[in-house]
Design a protein around this motif. Structure first.
Motif, PDB file in Angstrom:
ATOM      1  N   ARG A 352      17.287  18.058  -5.788  1.00  0.00           N
ATOM      2  CA  ARG A 352      18.470  18.914  -5.684  1.00  0.00           C
ATOM      3  C   ARG A 352      18.733  19.276  -4.228  1.00  0.00           C
ATOM      4  NH1 ARG A 352      19.275  24.570  -5.938  1.00  0.00           N
ATOM      5  NH2 ARG A 352      21.301  25.172  -6.850  1.00  0.00           N
ATOM      6  N   GLU A 353      17.672  19.593  -3.492  1.00  0.00           N
ATOM      7  CA  GLU A 353      17.824  19.992  -2.094  1.00  0.00           C
ATOM      8  C   GLU A 353      18.296  18.821  -1.236  1.00  0.00           C
ATOM      9  OE1 GLU A 353      15.222  20.663  -4.010  1.00  0.00           O
ATOM     10  OE2 GLU A 353      15.716  22.802  -4.277  1.00  0.00           O
ATOM     11  N   SER A 354      17.752  17.622  -1.453  1.00  0.00           N
ATOM     12  CA  SER A 354      18.152  16.476  -0.632  1.00  0.00           C
ATOM     13  C   SER A 354      19.599  16.079  -0.892  1.00  0.00           C
ATOM     14  CB  SER A 354      17.223  15.283  -0.894  1.00  0.00           C
ATOM     15  OG  SER A 354      17.362  14.792  -2.215  1.00  0.00           O
ATOM     16  N   VAL A 355      20.027  16.178  -2.153  1.00  0.00           N
ATOM     17  CA  VAL A 355      21.422  15.855  -2.472  1.00  0.00           C
ATOM     18  C   VAL A 355      22.356  16.914  -1.909  1.00  0.00           C
ATOM     19  CG1 VAL A 355      23.087  15.582  -4.360  1.00  0.00           C
ATOM     20  CG2 VAL A 355      20.836  14.492  -4.506  1.00  0.00           C
ATOM     21  N   ARG A 356      21.961  18.180  -1.990  1.00  0.00           N
ATOM     22  CA  ARG A 356      22.790  19.258  -1.427  1.00  0.00           C
ATOM     23  C   ARG A 356      22.942  19.079   0.084  1.00  0.00           C
ATOM     24  NH1 ARG A 356      23.901  24.045  -3.896  1.00  0.00           N
ATOM     25  NH2 ARG A 356      23.503  25.200  -1.959  1.00  0.00           N
ATOM     26  N   LYS A 357      21.870  18.652   0.753  1.00  0.00           N
ATOM     27  CA  LYS A 357      21.947  18.397   2.195  1.00  0.00           C
ATOM     28  C   LYS A 357      22.949  17.286   2.485  1.00  0.00           C
ATOM     29  CE  LYS A 357      18.806  15.949   4.173  1.00  0.00           C
ATOM     30  NZ  LYS A 357      17.525  15.416   4.710  1.00  0.00           N
ATOM     31  N   ALA A 358      22.932  16.252   1.664  1.00  0.00           N
ATOM     32  CA  ALA A 358      23.884  15.151   1.846  1.00  0.00           C
ATOM     33  C   ALA A 358      25.317  15.617   1.602  1.00  0.00           C
ATOM     34  CB  ALA A 358      23.535  14.003   0.901  1.00  0.00           C
ATOM     35  N   LEU A 359      25.502  16.438   0.570  1.00  0.00           N
ATOM     36  CA  LEU A 359      26.840  16.936   0.263  1.00  0.00           C
ATOM     37  C   LEU A 359      27.382  17.793   1.401  1.00  0.00           C
ATOM     38  CD1 LEU A 359      26.275  17.932  -3.488  1.00  0.00           C
ATOM     39  CD2 LEU A 359      27.500  15.923  -2.637  1.00  0.00           C
ATOM     40  N   LEU A 360      26.496  18.574   2.038  1.00  0.00           N
ATOM     41  CA  LEU A 360      26.912  19.403   3.172  1.00  0.00           C
ATOM     42  C   LEU A 360      27.366  18.542   4.345  1.00  0.00           C
ATOM     43  CD1 LEU A 360      24.169  22.203   3.112  1.00  0.00           C
ATOM     44  CD2 LEU A 360      26.616  22.489   2.626  1.00  0.00           C
ATOM     45  N   ASN A 361      26.850  17.321   4.452  1.00  0.00           N
ATOM     46  CA  ASN A 361      27.238  16.407   5.516  1.00  0.00           C
ATOM     47  C   ASN A 361      28.477  15.593   5.157  1.00  0.00           C
ATOM     48  OD1 ASN A 361      25.206  17.095   7.322  1.00  0.00           O
ATOM     49  ND2 ASN A 361      23.747  15.663   6.416  1.00  0.00           N
ATOM     50  N   GLY A 362      29.091  15.909   4.010  1.00  0.00           N
ATOM     51  CA  GLY A 362      30.304  15.208   3.620  1.00  0.00           C
ATOM     52  C   GLY A 362      30.083  13.953   2.800  1.00  0.00           C
ATOM     53  N   ILE A 363      28.835  13.670   2.433  1.00  0.00           N
ATOM     54  CA  ILE A 363      28.531  12.503   1.616  1.00  0.00           C
ATOM     55  C   ILE A 363      28.735  12.874   0.146  1.00  0.00           C
ATOM     56  CG2 ILE A 363      26.736  10.855   0.977  1.00  0.00           C
ATOM     57  CD1 ILE A 363      25.447  11.461   3.726  1.00  0.00           C
ATOM     58  N   THR A 364      29.427  12.034  -0.599  1.00  0.00           N
ATOM     59  CA  THR A 364      29.724  12.334  -1.996  1.00  0.00           C
ATOM     60  C   THR A 364      28.671  11.725  -2.919  1.00  0.00           C
ATOM     61  OG1 THR A 364      31.073  10.349  -2.359  1.00  0.00           O
ATOM     62  CG2 THR A 364      32.183  12.284  -1.422  1.00  0.00           C
ATOM     63  N   ALA A 365      28.656  12.212  -4.156  1.00  0.00           N
ATOM     64  CA  ALA A 365      27.716  11.677  -5.151  1.00  0.00           C
ATOM     65  C   ALA A 365      27.982  10.199  -5.407  1.00  0.00           C
ATOM     66  CB  ALA A 365      27.838  12.476  -6.448  1.00  0.00           C
ATOM     67  N   ASP A 366      29.258   9.824  -5.489  1.00  0.00           N
ATOM     68  CA  ASP A 366      29.593   8.421  -5.738  1.00  0.00           C
ATOM     69  C   ASP A 366      29.120   7.525  -4.603  1.00  0.00           C
ATOM     70  OD1 ASP A 366      30.726   8.820  -8.204  1.00  0.00           O
ATOM     71  OD2 ASP A 366      32.763   9.061  -7.446  1.00  0.00           O
ATOM     72  N   ILE A 369      25.353   6.976  -5.048  1.00  0.00           N
ATOM     73  CA  ILE A 369      25.127   6.030  -6.145  1.00  0.00           C
ATOM     74  C   ILE A 369      25.517   4.616  -5.708  1.00  0.00           C
ATOM     75  CG2 ILE A 369      25.885   5.395  -8.470  1.00  0.00           C
ATOM     76  CD1 ILE A 369      26.179   8.435  -9.001  1.00  0.00           C
ATOM     77  N   SER A 370      26.607   4.508  -4.959  1.00  0.00           N
ATOM     78  CA  SER A 370      27.045   3.198  -4.470  1.00  0.00           C
ATOM     79  C   SER A 370      26.021   2.591  -3.527  1.00  0.00           C
ATOM     80  CB  SER A 370      28.395   3.336  -3.758  1.00  0.00           C
ATOM     81  OG  SER A 370      28.807   2.102  -3.212  1.00  0.00           O
ATOM     82  N   TYR A 371      25.428   3.396  -2.666  1.00  0.00           N
ATOM     83  CA  TYR A 371      24.409   2.894  -1.744  1.00  0.00           C
ATOM     84  C   TYR A 371      23.185   2.404  -2.510  1.00  0.00           C
ATOM     85  CZ  TYR A 371      21.326   2.575   2.298  1.00  0.00           C
ATOM     86  OH  TYR A 371      20.467   2.103   3.258  1.00  0.00           O
ATOM     87  N   LEU A 372      22.735   3.199  -3.478  1.00  0.00           N
ATOM     88  CA  LEU A 372      21.570   2.810  -4.284  1.00  0.00           C
ATOM     89  C   LEU A 372      21.846   1.518  -5.053  1.00  0.00           C
ATOM     90  CD1 LEU A 372      20.612   6.344  -5.667  1.00  0.00           C
ATOM     91  CD2 LEU A 372      19.385   5.041  -3.904  1.00  0.00           C
ATOM     92  N   GLN A 394      22.637  13.241 -13.011  1.00  0.00           N
ATOM     93  CA  GLN A 394      22.117  14.429 -12.345  1.00  0.00           C
ATOM     94  C   GLN A 394      22.665  14.560 -10.923  1.00  0.00           C
ATOM     95  OE1 GLN A 394      19.978  16.962 -13.807  1.00  0.00           O
ATOM     96  NE2 GLN A 394      21.047  17.824 -12.049  1.00  0.00           N
ATOM     97  N   ILE A 395      22.814  13.443 -10.230  1.00  0.00           N
ATOM     98  CA  ILE A 395      23.397  13.490  -8.884  1.00  0.00           C
ATOM     99  C   ILE A 395      24.823  14.034  -8.945  1.00  0.00           C
ATOM    100  CG2 ILE A 395      24.176  12.073  -6.930  1.00  0.00           C
ATOM    101  CD1 ILE A 395      21.794  10.230  -7.444  1.00  0.00           C
ATOM    102  N   ARG A 396      25.579  13.591  -9.935  1.00  0.00           N
ATOM    103  CA  ARG A 396      26.962  14.081 -10.086  1.00  0.00           C
ATOM    104  C   ARG A 396      26.974  15.546 -10.499  1.00  0.00           C
ATOM    105  NH1 ARG A 396      27.881   8.611 -12.265  1.00  0.00           N
ATOM    106  NH2 ARG A 396      29.274   7.515 -10.802  1.00  0.00           N
ATOM    107  N   LEU A 397      26.015  15.960 -11.337  1.00  0.00           N
ATOM    108  CA  LEU A 397      25.948  17.371 -11.741  1.00  0.00           C
ATOM    109  C   LEU A 397      25.618  18.266 -10.555  1.00  0.00           C
ATOM    110  CD1 LEU A 397      24.102  17.125 -15.191  1.00  0.00           C
ATOM    111  CD2 LEU A 397      26.472  17.850 -14.785  1.00  0.00           C
TER     112      LEU A 397
END
Length: 468
Positions: A352-366, A369-372, A394-397
């Motif tokens: 949750r923390e790593s995804v939130r950090k990415a979202l703060l940098n403007g990176i979206t959930a999609d 997922i696209s990178y993975l 969960q990433i989208r949630l």
């Protein structure tokens, strides 16, 4: 057959190269000047779709134009749309003579230069002038040029993903940093350049697409830098037709093209022994600009071949990355909590923390997922679906969790004397379309900043200037 990016082979074949729309917006005068150089004509020809190339080759050796209706009769009913689109594309590039509605023929300038490019006729130096052999120094080897290009290019990408994270990557030149900002791939945040959402999407592209995205931004800046656009384009096309591993003289270059040498060195497109050297060698990044060949010597670089996946993702959010590439590790750090690093393996988890950090940098959930998906290990590609559904959901949630609260400035209107006063003012605010929230039980509503002056004036007029 669908490809990794969801398109079919036919769609990819007919997809315009990124440079063609830019060329189609240029004036006929500028393009005619450009077409005086055989290397430019040959390079643009390489970028065309299959139908456009076929039409050009059919018209190239005709001494006189052919009736448009005659050529149209050769086209099947199913291919009529492709034929019309191809003709329109060639017309926008000013390849065709002016009366193409009646007769089809190539413009004289383009036809002459294209013939010279194919047959080797003429005395044009548009393909570059090879430098005389130097008895004291040998030309750099192809391996050395490849290593140089890879190091320069990955320096740019590594700075993009590492800047603002506390790491201290090698800093590119000021010209590179300025271009990254102008293209929207990086933005200033609290005094530091950080990668943007567009920048992260940029990392998903192939090196060829990445390079042209930056070069197009470079072309957009030509006018404000008081450079000649035709000279800039012709030099890029010249580089794309040069021989890898050979040294070329700068004596035949214009002042604009000599100024470009320093810019293009920063991206690894060319090598010079010294900045004052009278000779240069193009790298693979330059010689493949208008080619379908890979522009980098290895597929391990971010944006490399999609069949070189290295990521394994489990249903428990654990991630294994089989790589020793510092750039790929830096990209993963943007949205993964890295736990262990081994010589050829990175182990981490999506939290949750790593995804939130990415979202703060403007990176979206999609985008995550696209990178993975893009860099999934070949073993992962046997799974259906490729990525665990639980992890994707969960990433989208986590993204929805961050976006569930939205802030907006405005004014709260309350303490109305009666229900009638409240509804009267509320209806007026609705007519202005400035109501953001309302609560009839408590006789209050929230309006936007833009509508406050009008609402306040309306209340004052209704209460005789005593406020409300």
């Amino acid at each position: 057959m669908p490809t990794a990016d969801g398109t079919t082979d036919d769609q990819q074949e007919h997809r315009l190269h990124a440079l063609l729309p830019f060329l189609q917006t240029q004036s006929q005068t500028s393009l005619t000047r450009l077409y005086q150089r055989p290397s430019s004509c040959l390079s643009i020809f390489r970028l065309l779709g299959a139908v456009e190339r076929q039409l050009v080759m059919n018209l190239l050796w005709l001494d006189l134009p052919i009736q448009t209706s005659t050529m149209s009769s050769w086209v099947t009913r199913e291919g009529k749309a492709l034929f019309d689109d191809a003709l329109a594309s060639l017309a926008r590039l000013h390849f065709l003579s002016n009366n193409s509605a009646i007769k089809l023929g190539l413009s004289t300038t383009f036809k002459t230069s294209m013939r010279h490019a194919i047959t080797g006729g003429g005395t044009s130096v548009s393909f570059g002038v090879p430098a005389e052999p130097d008895e004291n120094r040998s030309a750099p080897s192809i391996d050395a040029l490849d290593a140089y290009a890879l190091e320069r290019w990955e320096t740019v990408l590594h700075y993009m993903v590492s800047s603002g994270t506390g790491q201290t990557p090698i800093k590119p030149s000021q010209g590179v940093l300025f271009l990254l900002q102008r293209s929207g791939l990086m933005a200033m945040n609290q005094g530091q350049l950080q990668i943007t959402s567009s920048g992260f999407q940029f990392l998903l592209h192939t090196p060829h697409s990445q390079l042209w995205e930056l070069l197009l931004q470079y072309l957009q800046m030509v006018e404000e830098r008081q450079m000649d656009l035709v000279e800039v384009l012709s030099f890029l096309f010249m580089l794309s037709t040069m021989e890898l591993g050979r040294e070329y003289s700068i004596e035949s270059l214009s002042d604009t093209q000599r100024a470009m040498l320093e810019d293009l060195r920063d991206y690894g497109l060319m090598w010079q022994r010294r900045a004052s050297s009278r000779r240069f060698s193009p790298t693979r990044l330059a010689t493949t600009l208008t080619s379908s060949l890979p522009p980098l010597p290895t597929a391990t670089s971010t944006g490399g071949a999609k069949d070189q996946g290295f990521i394994v993702l489990e249903t428990n959010y654990r991630l294994y990355a089989y790589t020793d590439n510092p750039l790929q590790t830096a990209v993963l750090n943007l949205f993964v909590t890295v736990k262990w690093r081994f010589p050829n393996l990175v182990v981490g988890a999506i939290t949750r923390e790593s995804v939130r950090k990415a979202l703060l940098n403007g990176i979206t959930a999609d985008q995550i997922i696209s990178y993975l998906t893009t860099y999934a290990h070949p073993q992962m590609r046997k799974n259906r679906p490729l990525l665990p559904v639980t992890v994707q959901d969960q990433i989208r949630l986590w993204e929805l969790e961050r976006n569930r609260i939205k802030t907006q400035e405005g004014f709260l209107y309350t303490a109305f004397a009666s229900q009638a006063d409240y509804e009267y003012v509320l209806n007026y605010a609705r007519q202005l379309d400035v109501v953001l929230w309302e609560n009839a039980a408590k006789r209050c509503f929230f309006g936007s900043v833009e509508g406050h002056t009008n609402i306040r004036g309306f209340i004052e007029r209704r209460t005789g200037g005593s406020g409300g």
